[in-house]
Write a protein that holds these residues in place. Structure first.
Motif, mmCIF file in Angstrom:
data_model
loop_
_atom_site.group_PDB
_atom_site.id
_atom_site.type_symbol
_atom_site.label_atom_id
_atom_site.label_comp_id
_atom_site.label_asym_id
_atom_site.label_seq_id
_atom_site.Cartn_x
_atom_site.Cartn_y
_atom_site.Cartn_z
ATOM 1 N N LEU A 58 -59.159 -30.208 12.647
ATOM 2 C CA LEU A 58 -60.015 -29.872 11.504
ATOM 3 C C LEU A 58 -60.073 -28.366 11.282
ATOM 4 N N ILE A 59 -60.145 -27.613 12.357
ATOM 5 C CA ILE A 59 -60.171 -26.151 12.240
ATOM 6 C C ILE A 59 -58.852 -25.649 11.670
ATOM 7 N N PHE A 107 -58.492 -23.586 8.126
ATOM 8 C CA PHE A 107 -57.881 -22.275 7.982
ATOM 9 C C PHE A 107 -56.653 -22.305 7.075
ATOM 10 N N PHE A 108 -55.938 -23.428 7.073
ATOM 11 C CA PHE A 108 -54.797 -23.582 6.169
ATOM 12 C C PHE A 108 -55.270 -23.524 4.710
#
Length: 116
Positions: free
Chosen positions: A5-6, A10-11
């Protein structure tokens, strides 16, 4: 799961920032000089099929050949401590002889003389 999820967050955040920078920082100067093509110092408004001097091309090729040879010689310096002295001398002389033969050939063909 949390790392995924992180990563996705960030993507999308980086894509959003790139799109925002493209929109906000877009230059809108539509100057005639800036929109016209620039070709090696030649006036693009003149004849578009003006003959190009082949000497520019040949000088570029000469530079690339010697540049590649120099890039091949740099690792020989690092090999000085790792290999036999006789092997190192033979390899070094081989590359230097190739460079000197190429230089002699270009000099013999008058490639190094700048002509109009």
């Amino acid at each position: 799961m949390m790392i995924m999820l992180i990563t996705i967050f960030f993507f999308f955040l980086s894509n959003l920032m790139m799109m925002m920078s493209m929109i906000l920082l877009k230059k809108s100067f539509m100057d005639r000089e800036k929109c016209s093509p620039f070709e090696c110092g030649f006036d693009p408004k003149s004849m578009s099929r003006m003959p190009f001097s082949l000497h520019f091309f040949l000088i570029t090729i000469i530079f690339l050949i010697f540049d590649v040879e120099i890039a091949l010689i740099f690792p020989i310096i690092k090999l000085f401590k790792m290999v036999n002295m006789l092997t190192w001398i033979k390899t070094s002389f081989f590359f230097i002889i190739i460079l000197l033969i190429g230089l002699y050939h270009e000099w013999n063909q008058n490639m190094l003389n700048w002509t109009n």
